[in-house]
Design an enzyme around this catalytic site. Structure first.
Site, short mmCIF file in Angstrom:
data_model
loop_
_atom_site.label_atom_id
_atom_site.label_comp_id
_atom_site.label_asym_id
_atom_site.label_seq_id
_atom_site.Cartn_x
_atom_site.Cartn_y
_atom_site.Cartn_z
N GLU A 228 2.11 -9.66 11.32
CA GLU A 228 1.89 -9.25 9.92
C GLU A 228 3.23 -8.96 9.24
OE1 GLU A 228 -0.57 -5.77 9.65
OE2 GLU A 228 -0.88 -5.97 7.48
N ASP B 220 0.78 -1.24 0.00
CA ASP B 220 0.00 0.00 0.00
C ASP B 220 0.82 1.29 0.00
OD1 ASP B 220 -1.79 -2.01 0.41
OD2 ASP B 220 -2.72 -1.14 2.18
C1 DGY Z 1 -5.69 -1.97 4.05
O1 DGY Z 1 -6.81 -1.54 4.30
O2 DGY Z 1 -4.70 -1.72 4.73
C2 DGY Z 1 -5.56 -2.89 2.91
O3 DGY Z 1 -4.24 -3.13 2.59
C3 DGY Z 1 -6.36 -2.48 1.72
O4 DGY Z 1 -6.57 -3.61 0.96
#
Ligand code: DGY
Length: 547
Positions: free
Chosen positions: A500, A270
Site C-alpha cells: 500500500e 486520512d
Molecule cells: C480507511 O478506512 O482507512 C479508508 O481510508 C476510509 O476510506
C-alpha cells in the site's frame, strides 16, 4: 492472525494475512506462507460482461502476460529464456543506479506478472477491492486508477470497473467514497454504520478525489477497440459531468473556485498532518465501536485511536443531518478544508473532461469547464505560501493555511496551476526532501518533527502520489527529477512488492499487501510511455506557462 474475509475464500484464494510481500509468480515464495496459484476456475471471470468479453479471447494467463508485456515499455522484446537465466536472487537495499537498471528488465517482468495476478485476485466481480480483508469493497479513486491497470490486458474489464463505480452514483451527482456491493465483516465502518439505504447501492455518504475523468480519457485515448470506447464514453460522460458539477454546487457554494472536503477520508490522505489543527473539534459521545483495520495492519502504520474517534464524530454528525444531505453538510461540518489533493485532481480531471467534451463536440460544456478552470487558477492563489515555497491546504473555517509541508504541496504541478516561479521553488523543496531519504517522495517533509516514516500519510511514500508528482514535473519540464521519482517507484515495488505504501528510509513495504492500485500503477501508469506522455498533454488553459 487476522480474520479471513469470507469473500476472499469465495474468490478461491487462501492468502495468509501475513503473506508474501511480492506475489509469488516465480520466485521468492516464503515456505511458511500458504499461497496457491489460481486454477482455471479461479481465473474464471466473476461478472457476465467480463465472461462475455473473455469468451472472445483466451482465458490464459500466459496470453495476458504476453499481451501486457507487448503493450508495456521495453519488456515486449524479452524472451522468457533470457529473462529466467538472469533473474537476480536478491535485491539489496543499497542505492546503485547502475545495478538497478540492470535488474530492471527482469524485475519489471516479475512485477508485471505479479500485478496482473493481484488484479485478478482482487476482482470481486466487475469491481476490484483495494486489498482483501483490509478494504473489501469498491473504493472510488482506487477503482479509477485500477481501471487503467485492467486496460493493459483486458479493456472490456477496465470499462466495467468504472461502470460499476458509477452504478453507486447518487441522484445529485455525488460518487461515494465506498460502494458496498457485497457484505463483508472485515472492515469498519461498514454499510450498517453509514446507513444510506435509499441510494442506488449501499454506500458511504461522502466522496473521494475525482480521478475518474482522467481514467476515462486514458482508456479512450489508448483504446484498441474504438467502437467500444466510443460507446462507453457516451454513457460515462454525463455521469462524470454530473459529479464535477456536484463538486462545485455542494462543495463551493460560495463560489471561491476551490472546493471543500468535509472529512479527511474525502481527501484519501486520512491522517495527513495537514488536518491536525482542523481536527481539534470536540469528540462526540460515540456508540461503542471496534476498529477492524488493526486486524490487518500494525497500529504503528495506521491513524491513532483519537483520530478515529474524530472520523466517527464527523460520520455520525453527517448522518444526523438528514442522511448526508449535501446542501447542509457544507454548513454544519466542524471540519471544512481546501485540500490540495482533491483540488489538484479536480482541476486536472476538469482538463480531461474538457478534452472528452471536445471529442463529443459539446461546446457549451467546454465553456462551462473553462469557467471552472479559470476560477480554479484564481482559487489556487490563496493556497501558495511564499515563505516556505510550497502550496498548503487551508482551513476554511479559520481562514488559516495549514502549517504542514505535505507531498500534496507538489500536486498543483499536476493540475497545471502553479506558475513557473512557483514550480521552481517547489522543485527546490522537493530536491531537499529527496536528499533526506533513500526513496521519494515521502508524504511529508522528512525534516519536519511530525515525520513518521511508517504511519500512513505522515511520512510513507505512495506510488500514486509519485506518479502524479512526476507527471506534473514533466509538464513543467523537470524531466530529470521526474525520472528520479519514477526510478524510486520502480525500486520500491521491485524491492518490497505491491504494498500500500513504503518506508522512505528503508524502502520496506507497509500497510496492506497485494494492493490493487499499486499493481495498476505498475501496469499502466508508472513507466508506460503513454502514461508518461500525459504530462505533456494537458488540455485547457496554459496561462501558468506564460506567467
Ligand atoms: C480507511 O478506512 O482507512 C479508508 O481510508 C476510509 O476510506
Amino acid at each position: 492472525m487476522a480474520p479471513q474475509d469470507p469473500l476472499a475464500e469465495n474468490n478461491g484464494y487462501t492468502l495468509d494475512s501475513q503473506g508474501p510481500d511480492s506475489f509469488p509468480l516465480g520466485m521468492k515464495i516464503p515456505s511458511t506462507v500458504k499461497v496457491r496459484r489460481p486454477s482455471a476456475a479461479d481465473l474464471a471471470p466473476q461478472s457476465p460482461i467480463l465472461a462475455e468479453s473473455l469468451a472472445k479471447s483466451p482465458v490464459d494467463r500466459v496470453f495476458w502476460r504476453k499481451r501486457s508485456l507487448h503493450r508495456l515499455f521495453s519488456l515486449g522484446n524479452m524472451d522468457a529464456k533470457a529473462r529466467d537465466s538472469n533473474i537476480p536472487q536478491s535485491i539489496d537495499g543499497k542505492r546503485s543506479r547502475k545495478s538497478e537498471q540492470e535488474l530492471d528488465e527482469h524485475a519489471r517482468t516479475q512485477i508485471v506478472e505479479d500485478s496482473i495476478y493481484v488484479m485478478r485476485m482482487n476482482d470481486f466481480g466487475g469491481y476490484t477491492v483495494p486489498a482483501q480483508g483490509l478494504y473489501p469493497f469498491q473504493w472510488n479513486w482506487d477503482s479509477a486508477i485500477v481501471s487503467a491497470g485492467w486496460a493493459v490486458f483486458d479493456e472490456a474489464r477496465a470499462w466495467e470497473e468504472l461502470e460499476k463505480l458509477f452504478s453507486g452514483q447518487w441522484e445529485d451527482g455525488m460518487v461515494p467514497s465506498i460502494v458496498f456491493h457485497r457484505p463483508s465483516n472485515t472492515y469498519f465502518p461498514g454499510p450498517d454504520i453509514w446507513g444510506t439505504p435509499q441510494k442506488p447501492s449501499k454506500s458511504t455518504g461522502i466522496t473521494q478525489p475525482p480521478v475518474a475523468a482522467l481514467s476515462v480519457r486514458f482508456l479512450y485515448e489508448h483504446t484498441e477497440n474504438p467502437e467500444l470506447a466510443e460507446q462507453k464514453l457516451v454513457s460515462l460522460f454525463p455521469k462524470l459531468l454530473a459529479w464535477h458539477r456536484w463538486w462545485y454546487k455542494a462543495r463551493d457554494p460560495e463560489n471561491t473556485g476551490v472546493v471543500a472536503i468535509l472529512h479527511p477520508w474525502e481527501s484519501g490522505m486520512d491522517n495527513s498532518p495537514a488536518w491536525d489543527e482542523s481536527m481539534k473539534f470536540p469528540i462526540d459521545k460515540l456508540p461503542r465501536y471496534v476498529r477492524c483495520d488493526l486486524n490487518h495492519v500494525d497500529s504503528c502504520m495506521r491513524p491513532t485511536q483519537e483520530t478515529y474517534d474524530r472520523y466517527l464524530t464527523l460520520l455520525h454528525r453527517f448522518k444526523a443531518a438528514n442522511f448526508y444531505d449535501p446542501s447542509r453538510l457544507y454548513w454544519i461540518s466542524p471540519f471544512r478544508v481546501t485540500d490540495l489533493c482533491v483540488n489538484s485532481i479536480l482541476i486536472r480531471a476538469n482538463r480531461d473532461l474538457r478534452w472528452l467534451a471536445l471529442r463529443l463536440e459539446k461546446d457549451d460544456i467546454v465553456k462551462e469547464i473553462d469557467e471552472w478552470l479559470n476560477k480554479g487558477f484564481e482559487g489556487f492563489k490563496q493556497l501558495w505560501d511564499e515563505d516556505s515555497g510550497l502550496f498548503k491546504c487551508k482551513d476554511q473555517l479559520t481562514g488559516k493555511l495549514a502549517n504542514a509541508p505535505i507531498s500534496a504541496a507538489f500536486l498543483p504541478l499536476f493540475a497545471g496551476v502553479a506558475t513557473k516561479e512557483q514550480a521552481d521553488k517547489l522543485t527546490h523543496n522537493l530536491e531537499r526532501w529527496l536528499g533526506q531519504v533513500n526513496y521519494g517522495v515521502p508524504s511529508m517533509d522528512p525534516e519536519d518533527h511530525r515525520f513518521e516514516p511508517l504511519r500512513y500519510w505522515r511520512g510513507p511514500v505512495w506510488i500514486i502520489m509519485n506518479w502524479m508528482i512526476s507527471n506534473g514535473l514533466r509538464h513543467y519540464g523537470y524531466d530529470e527529477l521526474a525520472d528520479r521519482i519514477k526510478d524510486d517507484s520502480i525500486s520500491l515495488t521491485t524491492k518490497a512488492g505491491l504494498r500500500e505504501y513504503f518506508d522512505p528510509l528503508t524502502g520496506d513495504g507497509a500497510g496492506g499487501r497485494n494492493f490493487s492500485w499499486t499493481a495498476a500503477m505498475c501496469l499502466a501508469w508508472l513507466d508506460r510511455p503513454a502514461a508518461i506522455a500525459i504530462g505533456h498533454k494537458m488540455s485547457g488553459p496554459k496561462k501558468h506557462l506564460n506567467a
